[in-house]
Design a protein around this motif. Sequence first.
Motif, PDB file in Angstrom:
ATOM      1  N   SER A  90      -6.996  11.713   4.854  1.00 37.70           N
ATOM      2  CA  SER A  90      -5.914  11.322   3.961  1.00 37.70           C
ATOM      3  C   SER A  90      -5.398   9.949   4.352  1.00 37.70           C
ATOM      4  N   CYS A  91      -4.901   9.240   3.376  1.00 44.96           N
ATOM      5  CA  CYS A  91      -4.255   7.953   3.604  1.00 44.96           C
ATOM      6  C   CYS A  91      -2.863   8.031   2.975  1.00 44.96           C
ATOM      7  N   THR A  92      -1.859   7.979   3.829  1.00 45.63           N
ATOM      8  CA  THR A  92      -0.480   8.008   3.348  1.00 45.63           C
ATOM      9  C   THR A  92       0.013   6.583   3.174  1.00 45.63           C
ATOM     10  N   VAL A  93       0.518   6.303   2.003  1.00 50.81           N
ATOM     11  CA  VAL A  93       0.993   4.959   1.664  1.00 50.81           C
ATOM     12  C   VAL A  93       2.507   4.957   1.656  1.00 50.81           C
ATOM     13  N   SER A  94       3.097   4.004   2.322  1.00 51.85           N
ATOM     14  CA  SER A  94       4.546   3.837   2.315  1.00 51.85           C
ATOM     15  C   SER A  94       4.883   2.424   1.865  1.00 51.85           C
ATOM     16  N   GLY A  95       6.043   2.282   1.282  1.00 55.12           N
ATOM     17  CA  GLY A  95       6.479   0.969   0.822  1.00 55.12           C
ATOM     18  C   GLY A  95       6.134   0.670  -0.628  1.00 55.12           C
TER      19      GLY A  95
END
Length: 123
Positions: free
Chosen positions: A21-26
């Motif tokens: 998984s790749c969690t994206v923030s911002g």
Amino acid sequence: QVQLQESGPGLVKPSQTLSLSCTVSGDSITRGNYYYSWIRHSPGKELEWMGAMFARGSTYYSPALKSRTTISRDTSKNQFTLQLSSVTPEDTAVYYCARDITLRVRGRDFGSWGQGIQVTVSS
């Protein structure tokens, strides 16, 4: 500023499915015209682009890996995921997620990168 963070198991057995998984923030993964890619770097080899998902949801895959690769997303978690089936030791690599305004299928010129996660395929 957008940040990306890979997560998942560091060890996968041969013939199993690798899931990251790749969690994206911002920023929201559904906003704008960004492509969210998975790239890997195997020992002694060049960076290999595996596939991408556009913010609108369309997917693109490397022809070399298309039969084994699925990219999906969970918008409630602002995550996109990689599944690679029927793995072998040759799939051992550092796996990265990345974002860019262009669909890049080679090179390093992505606007944002995750730090990468080592995945080893071994019994």
